[in-house]
Scaffold this motif. Sequence first.
Motif, short mmCIF file in Angstrom:
data_model
loop_
_atom_site.label_atom_id
_atom_site.label_comp_id
_atom_site.label_asym_id
_atom_site.label_seq_id
_atom_site.Cartn_x
_atom_site.Cartn_y
_atom_site.Cartn_z
N GLN A 1 56.92 85.59 68.02
CA GLN A 1 56.28 86.29 69.13
C GLN A 1 56.57 85.65 70.50
O GLN A 1 56.24 86.25 71.53
N ASP B 1 51.21 92.40 71.32
CA ASP B 1 50.93 93.52 70.42
C ASP B 1 49.43 93.79 70.42
O ASP B 1 48.66 93.08 69.75
N LYS C 1 47.27 94.74 67.00
CA LYS C 1 46.94 93.78 65.94
C LYS C 1 45.44 93.59 65.80
O LYS C 1 44.69 93.68 66.76
#
Length: 674
Positions: free
Chosen positions: A452, A458, A461
């Motif tokens: 990441q 993101d 998540k």
Amino acid sequence: MKKKYALLSLALTLSIGTLNAQTPAKFIDRANMNLSVKPGDDFVQYSNGTWLKNNVIPAKETRWGSFNQLRDFNINAVKTILEGTQSSQAAAGSVERRVADFYAAAMDSLTIEKLGFSPIQADLNQINAIQFKSQIITEIARMRKTGAGSPLFSFYVGQDRKQVDKMVPQLGQGGTSLPDRDLYLKSDARSLKIQEGFKTYVATLFELIGTSPAQAKANAESIFQLEKKLAEAQMSRLEMRDPYKTYNKLVFADFNQKTPAFNWALTFQDFGTKAPDSVLVSAPKFFESVNKMLIETPVETWKTYLTWNLLKGSSSYLSSPFVKASFTFNQIVSGQKVQTPRWQRMSSLTDGVVGELLGQLYVAKYFKPEAKVRMEELVKNLRKAFEIRIKQLDWMSEETKQRALAKLYAFTPKIGYPDTWKNYEGLEISPNTFYQNMRNAGAWGFQENIAQIGKPVDRTKWGMTPPTVNAYYSPVMNEIVFPAGILQFPFFDAKADDAINYGGIGGVIGHEMSHGFDDSGSQYDKDGTLRNWWSKEDLAKFKAKTELLGKQFDAYTVLDTIHVNGKLTMGENIGDLGGLNVAYEAFKMTKQGKSKTKIDGFTPDQRFFLAWAQVWRSKTLPETAANLVQTDPHSPAEYRTIGAPVNMDAWYQAFGVKPGDKLYKKPEDRIKIW
């Protein structure tokens, strides 16, 4: 520092839920209450006294209450799913097949017993072959990358709290084994008992791999002394609650220069990535102290320490003597009488390791879509109630109110399960190799995390799996998350009256919302950025109110002379106080909330507060209680039952609480924050 604020201690979180529990005949059962006690004298006894008298903590538990009863029912539901996968003919690589294979390997005790500690023999040889100091750091990186352990310090990739659209490497203190640093440093009877138990535990694991008793005992003392030095270098739990104190963004080259023994450039290369421009370090002084320890401590001591970390991390996945040794030590800390059954431990482990695979099967079988619709409505109503309360605050300026409202409007709710499921692509799972499955999962998780770096955040998540009976708030995401597992009685039931649902799940929703405005969460703005949005005057007023709440909880006794730590539990206590107030505000907007119609002899307001009380109905072993008061940012359940209500005028009116009653607080002394 990775932060999320959960409703319940994550270390003891109650996993796995189902919505198919039989609806209770009565949502408030008088048989559980002690109606001979005045609610204003002892609301815990009044609301749950007979239940507390008649229930004992099962031998396999350390606590017993509404959460645990729900968990016990729920874990059986997951067992049904997992055992059902064993007889299926699901295709290789399918969700069902992968879950089935993981659980099958975890339950294959015959193979696990036969293997003994052979699954870690290659790692033991690797550590034993170390000759030079430089190899210590290389081995620490290898252990992390291969899922063998996480010695010495914490490492993860997460959002930069001051640039929340960036994912950056973050380093934190670590390296110790006991639940809290203070257990190494204190000399009271309880701490000394745990210290001796720990040394016995370490020695036992070394003996199990063939170390002589004398050497194993020497190793245990060496490990304890090394970890004691690490504990001395660590910040306290209270210090770690300060998001500014733990935010230290350092130029990589400068950090490497201050801690050269770590050889960070090579370490990141060993992690499988290039050295970053900068790193976030929660406790720079810790790393400077450990840098000195790396230089001064002999190689053999470090080899012993790495071996211990391997043993500690793997013991629960090896043969029964290793599992028994771990549980024996856990008994000293927690007081638990017997080991949790293997099927239950492995069901929870399946959820912990491949929870979004298991979660797909769980949601398909047990989660009712109407529960999500109802929750969306409740969140909407709670947000509206919070808005009303912010606008009506008499201690906050208009300018700060507008910023608070902007943050409230920006909350992202997540309900039930992720919109996009994690598929664990590349994670190898075999039905025959339990320990290797765990290693594969550890290595896969490390690789997923480190990949990441430099990637977009993101926001889809989840930090909990769908079957989990818990909820959380993330300050950097500014999101409130409610997994499917918590959306059932006593928190929520589609057949219940509003008083039950608002006093239960409504209080939970309000609690998580209030985390955005607690002593720590309030330091993050609407975008999740660690940035002050308060006027100086308003912030001073807010802190004065939180200090009063801290004093209230400081006065609560847990065991003997042990008291609740009002500063450590501040965030959760604000969450409860704000959450229950907001839930009550929202409840009063409903038809039932506006009425006086009794159900089972209780008014709507009484049912609201009784619903809150039965959520926190609980008994705890003394050993566990003593451990939690030191390590858990949540107050004990009995004080969560009363901590918020005694500050709410509505509670006094609902139960006719008068001056002279033991829980009575003068109106001017009742703490009102949100």
